[in-house]
Design a protein around this motif. Structure first.
Motif, PDB file in Angstrom:
ATOM      1  N   VAL A  36      21.906 -14.042 -27.254  1.00  0.00           N
ATOM      2  CA  VAL A  36      20.824 -13.263 -27.586  1.00  0.00           C
ATOM      3  C   VAL A  36      20.332 -13.775 -29.088  1.00  0.00           C
ATOM      4  O   VAL A  36      20.817 -13.997 -30.006  1.00  0.00           O
ATOM      5  CB  VAL A  36      21.227 -11.903 -27.824  1.00  0.00           C
ATOM      6  CG1 VAL A  36      19.960 -11.131 -28.245  1.00  0.00           C
ATOM      7  CG2 VAL A  36      21.641 -11.241 -26.523  1.00  0.00           C
ATOM      8  N   ASN A  37      19.046 -13.942 -29.166  1.00  0.00           N
ATOM      9  CA  ASN A  37      18.301 -14.320 -30.234  1.00  0.00           C
ATOM     10  C   ASN A  37      17.452 -13.030 -30.651  1.00  0.00           C
ATOM     11  O   ASN A  37      16.577 -12.745 -29.667  1.00  0.00           O
ATOM     12  CB  ASN A  37      17.290 -15.603 -30.213  1.00  0.00           C
ATOM     13  CG  ASN A  37      18.109 -16.893 -30.267  1.00  0.00           C
ATOM     14  OD1 ASN A  37      18.840 -17.463 -30.928  1.00  0.00           O
ATOM     15  ND2 ASN A  37      18.352 -17.491 -29.070  1.00  0.00           N
ATOM     16  N   LEU A  38      17.332 -12.666 -31.768  1.00  0.00           N
ATOM     17  CA  LEU A  38      16.781 -11.447 -32.108  1.00  0.00           C
ATOM     18  C   LEU A  38      15.560 -11.989 -32.933  1.00  0.00           C
ATOM     19  O   LEU A  38      15.552 -12.749 -33.892  1.00  0.00           O
ATOM     20  CB  LEU A  38      17.416 -10.575 -33.137  1.00  0.00           C
ATOM     21  CG  LEU A  38      18.673  -9.992 -32.454  1.00  0.00           C
ATOM     22  CD1 LEU A  38      19.650  -8.886 -33.649  1.00  0.00           C
ATOM     23  CD2 LEU A  38      18.338  -9.047 -31.117  1.00  0.00           C
ATOM     24  N   THR A  39      14.508 -10.992 -32.564  1.00  0.00           N
ATOM     25  CA  THR A  39      13.180 -11.418 -33.262  1.00  0.00           C
ATOM     26  C   THR A  39      12.654 -10.154 -34.103  1.00  0.00           C
ATOM     27  O   THR A  39      13.030  -8.928 -33.514  1.00  0.00           O
ATOM     28  CB  THR A  39      11.983 -11.762 -32.404  1.00  0.00           C
ATOM     29  OG1 THR A  39      11.734 -11.119 -31.456  1.00  0.00           O
ATOM     30  CG2 THR A  39      12.405 -13.286 -31.947  1.00  0.00           C
ATOM     31  N   ASP A  40      11.563 -10.115 -35.027  1.00  0.00           N
ATOM     32  CA  ASP A  40      10.908  -9.009 -35.672  1.00  0.00           C
ATOM     33  C   ASP A  40       9.423  -9.287 -35.394  1.00  0.00           C
ATOM     34  O   ASP A  40       9.068  -9.980 -36.337  1.00  0.00           O
ATOM     35  CB  ASP A  40      11.572  -8.982 -37.055  1.00  0.00           C
ATOM     36  CG  ASP A  40      10.827  -7.441 -37.642  1.00  0.00           C
ATOM     37  OD1 ASP A  40       9.898  -6.730 -37.049  1.00  0.00           O
ATOM     38  OD2 ASP A  40      11.188  -7.460 -38.931  1.00  0.00           O
ATOM     39  N   LYS A  41       8.825  -8.659 -34.468  1.00  0.00           N
ATOM     40  CA  LYS A  41       7.616  -8.919 -34.337  1.00  0.00           C
ATOM     41  C   LYS A  41       7.221 -10.351 -33.916  1.00  0.00           C
ATOM     42  O   LYS A  41       6.127 -10.919 -34.526  1.00  0.00           O
ATOM     43  CB  LYS A  41       6.723  -8.518 -35.407  1.00  0.00           C
ATOM     44  CG  LYS A  41       6.827  -6.611 -35.315  1.00  0.00           C
ATOM     45  CD  LYS A  41       5.812  -6.071 -36.247  1.00  0.00           C
ATOM     46  CE  LYS A  41       6.072  -4.868 -36.466  1.00  0.00           C
ATOM     47  NZ  LYS A  41       5.272  -4.223 -37.668  1.00  0.00           N
ATOM     48  N   GLY A  42       8.219 -11.122 -33.212  1.00  0.00           N
ATOM     49  CA  GLY A  42       7.928 -12.374 -32.788  1.00  0.00           C
ATOM     50  C   GLY A  42       8.495 -13.331 -33.651  1.00  0.00           C
ATOM     51  O   GLY A  42       8.500 -14.514 -33.391  1.00  0.00           O
ATOM     52  N   LYS A  43       8.927 -12.927 -35.079  1.00  0.00           N
ATOM     53  CA  LYS A  43       9.400 -13.788 -36.053  1.00  0.00           C
ATOM     54  C   LYS A  43      10.990 -13.902 -35.921  1.00  0.00           C
ATOM     55  O   LYS A  43      11.551 -12.899 -35.625  1.00  0.00           O
ATOM     56  CB  LYS A  43       8.998 -13.539 -37.574  1.00  0.00           C
ATOM     57  CG  LYS A  43       7.541 -13.835 -37.615  1.00  0.00           C
ATOM     58  CD  LYS A  43       7.021 -13.567 -38.929  1.00  0.00           C
ATOM     59  CE  LYS A  43       5.615 -13.477 -39.222  1.00  0.00           C
ATOM     60  NZ  LYS A  43       4.957 -13.086 -40.299  1.00  0.00           N
ATOM     61  N   PRO A  44      11.614 -14.841 -35.908  1.00  0.00           N
ATOM     62  CA  PRO A  44      13.120 -14.790 -36.065  1.00  0.00           C
ATOM     63  C   PRO A  44      13.748 -13.778 -37.102  1.00  0.00           C
ATOM     64  O   PRO A  44      13.445 -13.581 -38.240  1.00  0.00           O
ATOM     65  CB  PRO A  44      13.533 -16.190 -36.675  1.00  0.00           C
ATOM     66  CG  PRO A  44      12.344 -17.155 -36.410  1.00  0.00           C
ATOM     67  CD  PRO A  44      11.166 -16.139 -36.500  1.00  0.00           C
ATOM     68  N   TYR A  45      14.654 -13.055 -36.477  1.00  0.00           N
ATOM     69  CA  TYR A  45      15.421 -12.008 -37.349  1.00  0.00           C
ATOM     70  C   TYR A  45      16.701 -12.486 -37.913  1.00  0.00           C
ATOM     71  O   TYR A  45      17.421 -12.981 -37.113  1.00  0.00           O
ATOM     72  CB  TYR A  45      15.751 -10.771 -36.434  1.00  0.00           C
ATOM     73  CG  TYR A  45      16.239  -9.629 -37.047  1.00  0.00           C
ATOM     74  CD1 TYR A  45      15.760  -8.821 -38.011  1.00  0.00           C
ATOM     75  CD2 TYR A  45      17.757  -9.653 -37.092  1.00  0.00           C
ATOM     76  CE1 TYR A  45      16.244  -7.778 -38.642  1.00  0.00           C
ATOM     77  CE2 TYR A  45      18.366  -8.623 -37.600  1.00  0.00           C
ATOM     78  CZ  TYR A  45      17.591  -7.800 -38.570  1.00  0.00           C
ATOM     79  OH  TYR A  45      18.316  -6.601 -39.185  1.00  0.00           O
ATOM     80  N   LEU A  46      16.747 -12.471 -39.244  1.00  0.00           N
ATOM     81  CA  LEU A  46      17.933 -13.053 -39.616  1.00  0.00           C
ATOM     82  C   LEU A  46      19.154 -11.941 -39.671  1.00  0.00           C
ATOM     83  O   LEU A  46      18.851 -10.925 -40.410  1.00  0.00           O
ATOM     84  CB  LEU A  46      17.944 -13.646 -41.055  1.00  0.00           C
ATOM     85  CG  LEU A  46      16.611 -14.949 -40.954  1.00  0.00           C
ATOM     86  CD1 LEU A  46      16.538 -15.372 -42.450  1.00  0.00           C
ATOM     87  CD2 LEU A  46      17.344 -16.122 -40.356  1.00  0.00           C
ATOM     88  N   ILE A  47      20.118 -12.337 -39.234  1.00  0.00           N
ATOM     89  CA  ILE A  47      21.407 -11.319 -39.113  1.00  0.00           C
ATOM     90  C   ILE A  47      22.119 -11.729 -40.418  1.00  0.00           C
ATOM     91  O   ILE A  47      22.663 -12.665 -40.791  1.00  0.00           O
ATOM     92  CB  ILE A  47      22.243 -11.781 -37.760  1.00  0.00           C
ATOM     93  CG1 ILE A  47      21.561 -11.492 -36.641  1.00  0.00           C
ATOM     94  CG2 ILE A  47      23.531 -10.720 -37.969  1.00  0.00           C
ATOM     95  CD1 ILE A  47      22.154 -11.831 -35.160  1.00  0.00           C
TER      96      ILE A  47
END
Length: 128
Positions: A36-47
């Motif tokens: 799973v890769n997470l995004t925030d409104k289409g931008k990469p979300y940094l964990i």
């Protein structure tokens, strides 16, 4: 001989509370890895450092599954097991990301469709 692991790559948005996608597996499948890769409104979300993730799902028989995931290189990794895929039907799943203080940061959801395997019907038989 063991089959090589099959990877299902999904991208989930941390702000979207609706079911975001679905994919299918066979009953008793144990060679699927979900990345799973997470995004925030289409931008990469940094964990962030200290975060952890949990895969949770409810099977079609209302059995609840909940297991820890790995986080590596900003990806959340979960290996499906035979127990996870034992029940045929729709499995409503989510990946919950927790912060270092055990706060829920996000819980994007998706569906896994588990299809019946024919192997149970023919196990032990030899077809010539």
């Amino acid at each position: 001989m063991l089959l090589p692991q099959s990877v299902v790559r999904v991208t989930l948005d941390v702000r979207d509370v609706e079911n975001q996608l679905s994919f299918s597996v066979k009953q008793n499948d144990s060679v699927r890895r979900i990345i799973v890769n997470l995004t925030d409104k289409g931008k990469p979300y940094l964990i962030g450092v200290g975060c952890y993730a949990v895969f949770s799902a409810t099977t079609s028989k209302n059995t609840v599954i909940s297991n820890g995931c790995q986080i590596k290189n900003n990806e959340i990794i979960y290996d499906l097991s035979e127990t996870d895929t034992a029940v045929v039907g729709r499995m409503d799943a989510e990946i919950t990301l927790f912060g270092k203080d055990d706060e829920v940061l996000s819980a994007p959801s998706f569906t896994i469709n588990v299809y019946k395997s024919k192997i149970g019907e023919y196990a032990g038989e030899v077809v010539a």
